[in-house]
Design an enzyme around this catalytic site. Structure first.
Site, PDB file in Angstrom:
ATOM      1  N   HIS A   1      11.221   4.390  23.595  1.00  0.00           N
ATOM      2  CA  HIS A   1      10.196   3.716  24.403  1.00  0.00           C
ATOM      3  C   HIS A   1       8.892   3.705  23.636  1.00  0.00           C
ATOM      4  CE1 HIS A   1      10.389   7.998  25.433  1.00  0.00           C
ATOM      5  NE2 HIS A   1       9.077   7.962  25.592  1.00  0.00           N
TER       6      HIS A   1
ATOM      7  N   VAL B   1      11.947  11.745  26.971  1.00  0.00           N
ATOM      8  CA  VAL B   1      13.037  10.904  27.472  1.00  0.00           C
ATOM      9  C   VAL B   1      13.806  10.350  26.267  1.00  0.00           C
ATOM     10  CG1 VAL B   1      13.646   8.895  28.859  1.00  0.00           C
ATOM     11  CG2 VAL B   1      11.664  10.282  29.504  1.00  0.00           C
TER      12      VAL B   1
END
Ligand code: 5GP
Length: 120
Positions: A108, A104
């Site tokens: 994160h 992604v």
């Protein structure tokens, strides 16, 4: 671009979560960051922590992102506690780019624990 526009223009799955278009099991949220449980946990407890502003990965972070990134890091112990990770400790991982297998393209941090993990 302000944060609202940044979130509106975020084409990733995490953008959809930030806009409320898909559900997420939230652990913590404030004006700068969001934490939610990973949909495919790789440990008994697996949560993700993201800045609301889309930064693709740490290679893309700008000097002006220091406040957001410092805030995110400073909140990790509180998020770990909310997720139930305090007693045994946890692993903190961020995959950056293809060689690390980042899927992604929105920065994160993975918080993993709830059991003894394989040593790196
Ligand atoms: P990466 O491989 O990019 O470091 O990690 C991406 C993580 O996002 C994976 O652990 C994956 O399971 C998680 N993920 C992907 N899509 C979703 C989703 O829609 N919801 C949640 N909660 N996690 C997701």
């Amino acid at each position: 671009m302000d944060l609202k526009q940044n979130i509106e223009n975020n084409p990733t799955i995490f953008g959809k979560i930030l806009r409320g278009e898909i559900p997420a099991d939230k652990v913590y949220e404030d004006e700068l960051i969001l934490s939610f449980r990973d949909i495919q946990p790789k440990a008994k407890i697996h949560v993700l922590v993201i800045p609301k502003k889309r930064i693709v990965d740490l290679r893309e972070a700008k000097p002006e992102d220091a406040e957001i990134l410092g805030h995110l890091m400073a909140k990790i112990p509180e998020i770990a506690a909310k997720a139930g990770l305090t007693a045994g400790g946890f692993r903190l991982v961020a995959n950056n780019g293809d060689h690390a297998g980042q899927e992604v393209p929105h920065l994160h941090y993975h918080l993993l624990g709830g059991e003894e993990l394989q040593k790196l």
